[in-house]
Design a protein around this motif. Structure first.
Motif, short mmCIF file in Angstrom:
data_model
loop_
_atom_site.label_atom_id
_atom_site.label_comp_id
_atom_site.label_asym_id
_atom_site.label_seq_id
_atom_site.Cartn_x
_atom_site.Cartn_y
_atom_site.Cartn_z
N LYS A 56 0.85 -1.19 0.00
CA LYS A 56 0.00 0.00 0.00
C LYS A 56 0.89 1.24 0.00
CE LYS A 56 -3.69 2.18 2.64
NZ LYS A 56 -4.44 2.13 3.89
N GLU A 57 0.79 2.03 -1.07
CA GLU A 57 1.60 3.23 -1.20
C GLU A 57 1.26 4.29 -0.17
OE1 GLU A 57 4.17 4.04 -2.97
OE2 GLU A 57 4.25 2.41 -4.40
N GLY A 58 0.00 4.41 0.18
CA GLY A 58 -0.42 5.45 1.11
C GLY A 58 -0.39 6.82 0.42
N ASN A 59 -0.36 7.88 1.23
CA ASN A 59 -0.41 9.23 0.72
C ASN A 59 0.68 10.06 1.38
OD1 ASN A 59 -1.28 12.14 0.84
ND2 ASN A 59 -2.87 11.34 -0.53
N VAL A 60 1.64 10.54 0.59
CA VAL A 60 2.78 11.29 1.11
C VAL A 60 2.34 12.54 1.87
CG1 VAL A 60 4.87 12.55 0.49
CG2 VAL A 60 4.31 10.45 -0.71
N ALA A 61 1.42 13.29 1.30
CA ALA A 61 0.99 14.54 1.93
C ALA A 61 0.35 14.27 3.29
CB ALA A 61 0.02 15.28 1.02
N LEU A 62 -0.50 13.26 3.38
CA LEU A 62 -1.13 12.93 4.66
C LEU A 62 -0.10 12.47 5.69
CD1 LEU A 62 -4.39 11.07 3.56
CD2 LEU A 62 -4.18 13.38 4.49
N ARG A 63 0.87 11.66 5.23
CA ARG A 63 1.93 11.21 6.15
C ARG A 63 2.72 12.38 6.69
NH1 ARG A 63 2.86 7.09 2.32
NH2 ARG A 63 4.79 8.02 1.56
N GLY A 71 -2.41 8.23 5.92
CA GLY A 71 -1.63 8.10 4.70
C GLY A 71 -0.47 7.13 4.77
N SER A 73 2.15 4.11 4.55
CA SER A 73 2.50 3.13 3.52
C SER A 73 2.81 1.81 4.23
CB SER A 73 3.72 3.60 2.72
OG SER A 73 4.84 3.76 3.56
N ASP A 111 8.28 5.26 1.74
CA ASP A 111 7.31 4.69 0.81
C ASP A 111 7.58 3.21 0.62
OD1 ASP A 111 9.62 4.70 -0.71
OD2 ASP A 111 8.86 6.11 -2.21
#
Length: 134
Positions: A56-63, A71, A73, A111
């Motif tokens: 799951k890549e997730g979301n960089v901005a949320l992290r 977000g 990963s 990531d």
């Protein structure tokens, strides 16, 4: 080194191939083995294979901005080691990687690719130690 089986739910194509390539590269860098191949071989060899359980890549901005797991990963895999001649399982490693929960720059840089690299390095180092090379 065989390609890993991709999780059916993964939206990433060829994640199993990418992880296997990273492991092969890191193992070759240790120089603990005479040769490292991604091709099916005959004779005496260690076979590394497995399955990706979560990608799951997730979301960089949320992290980076929110943290607290938003977000995140994830990269989880089962890594199996077996004897090429007998097929007998020698051992296994569970990979369980995720981004730092507190957010910020550290979490933003974590990531799936960095999780794969970290896991591949750990696997290569464990194999090197198992061969008695420090």
């Amino acid at each position: 080194m065989l390609d890993f089986v991709d999780n059916e739910e993964s939206k990433f194509v060829n994640g199993g191939e990418a992880f296997a390539k990273r492991i092969a590269s890191k193992v070759a860098q240790t120089k603990a083995f005479e040769s490292v191949s991604r091709e099916q071989a005959s004779g005496k060899a260690l076979v590394i294979s497995g399955k990706i359980r979560e990608y799951k890549e997730g979301n960089v901005a949320l992290r980076a901005l929110i943290g607290f797991g938003a977000g995140s990963s994830y990269f989880d895999a089962d890594v199996a080691f077996s004897d090429n001649e007998t097929g007998k399982k020698i051992g296994d490693i569970k990979v369980d990687k995720n981004s730092w929960a507190l957010g910020g720059v550290i979490a933003a840089t974590q990531d799936v690719a960095s999780h794969m690299d970290s896991a591949a390095s750990s696997i290569a180092n464990q194999l090197k130690k198992a061969k008695g090379i420090h």
